[in-house]
Design an enzyme around this catalytic site. Structure first.
Site, PDB file in Angstrom:
ATOM      1  N   GLU A   1       0.726  -1.034   0.115  1.00  0.00           N
ATOM      2  CA  GLU A   1       0.101   0.006  -0.142  1.00  0.00           C
ATOM      3  C   GLU A   1       0.700   1.306  -0.102  1.00  0.00           C
ATOM      4  OE1 GLU A   1      -2.426  -0.759   3.315  1.00  0.00           O
ATOM      5  OE2 GLU A   1      -4.028  -1.472   2.158  1.00  0.00           O
TER       6      GLU A   1
ATOM      7  N   GLU B   1       7.646 -21.486   7.856  1.00  0.00           N
ATOM      8  CA  GLU B   1       7.964 -20.689   8.978  1.00  0.00           C
ATOM      9  C   GLU B   1       9.003 -21.187   9.923  1.00  0.00           C
ATOM     10  OE1 GLU B   1       4.981 -21.338  12.688  1.00  0.00           O
ATOM     11  OE2 GLU B   1       4.079 -20.544  10.961  1.00  0.00           O
TER      12      GLU B   1
END
Length: 305
Positions: free
Chosen positions: A92, A123
């Protein structure tokens, strides 16, 4: 293998974010409106938890902005929900602040595919994080923000450890106190939101807390870098009709000029909102406004004075 899982279960059992809440054991039997009320009440506690960390957040932002002003980058690194929130915040920044896509980067364990689907085992690898950072050519001016609700996720901890060894600024954002992630970073931020409504579902309060802090890190850093004029997004990239209309409104709010003058200034400025505002407020042409902004390192308020 059994002992490994036993150790992991013990670690998770000790985390506040994983705690079981007996009072909610029959939540599935409640009316929908009551479940919604409970969730809303839970979410309302998050801002206070963030507020307790504001001094640490501010210190991390100032350190980040100082390095970015010298050409550094902001890199988020996380797995699962935490990684997706980092990717979201990074994606963004170009339309909001006209940053280059390489200036704010979101890394998620498992790569882009992990944004939509789980990538098994990703992860759990510190080495994967180190490799992802090395491919970016990480340098001493860069900032790496490891994001993990538990504060123990190997990918996030490994990213911070590797970045710190490379001389980069490091921030660790977790939702448990005494986390390995915060301890590994120069700036540890632990927003302790407490046990989740659904046991261990850290996309809930923990995810909300992480989103709020990431909003602060990117937004305030961009304010410090001169990407705004007051509370106006003067570096907005007008890439569609809505943003082109917003650009004109921003110029109007900043200058009070009429529509014709605004259109003329934006046309001469090549659509650059900041340049158009400076032209109108300082009564200079586009070339002069551009030079002033360059000398002011893009800070419109500085260019005006």
């Amino acid at each position: 293998m059994t002992s490994t899982y036993g150790e992991l279960r013990a670690q998770l059992a000790a985390l506040t974010t994983e705690a079981f809440r007996p009072e909610l054991a029959e939540i599935d039997r409640l009316p929908t409106a009551e479940i919604a009320r409970l969730m809303n009440a839970e979410d309302a506690t998050v801002p206070a938890a963030v507020a307790a960390q504001l001094p640490r957040i501010a210190a991390a932002v100032d350190a980040t902005a100082e390095r970015m002003a010298r050409g550094g980058r902001l890199v988020y690194a996380g797995a699962g929900t935490a990684g997706r929130l980092g990717v979201l915040d990074a994606s963004e920044c170009p339309p909001t602040f006209n940053t280059d896509p390489s200036q704010v980067v979101g890394l998620i364990a498992g790569g882009p595919d992990a944004i939509a689907t789980s990538v098994e085992g990703a992860e759990d690898s510190k080495e994967l994080a180190a490799g992802d950072l090395d491919r970016l050519g990480l340098g001493s001016l860069d900032t790496v923000v490891g994001v993990s609700a538990s504060g123990r996720t190997p990918y996030a901890v490994g990213a911070v450890e590797h970045a710190r060894a490379r001389g980069a600024l490091t921030i660790g954002l977790a939702c448990n106190a005494g986390s390995a992630l915060a301890a590994a970073a120069e700036h540890g931020i632990e927003v302790v939101v407490g046990p989740e409504l659904l046991t261990g579902s850290t996309r809930l309060k923990s995810g909300t807390a992480q989103k709020l802090v990431l909003n602060m890190i990117s937004t305030i850093t961009m304010i410090r870098l001169g990407k705004t004029y007051g509370n106006l997004m003067v570096d907005v990239r007008a890439s569609n009709e809505k943003l082109r209309a917003r650009s004109r409104r921003i110029v109007s709010l900043a200058t009070g000029a009429g529509d014709e003058d605004i259109e003329s200034a934006l046309a001469a400025a090549g659509g650059e909102v900041k340049t158009a505002i400076l032209m109108l407020l300082a009564d200079v042409d586009a070339a002069t406004a551009t030079r002033r902004l360059e000398r002011a390192d893009g800070h419109l308020r500085t260019a005006l004075t």
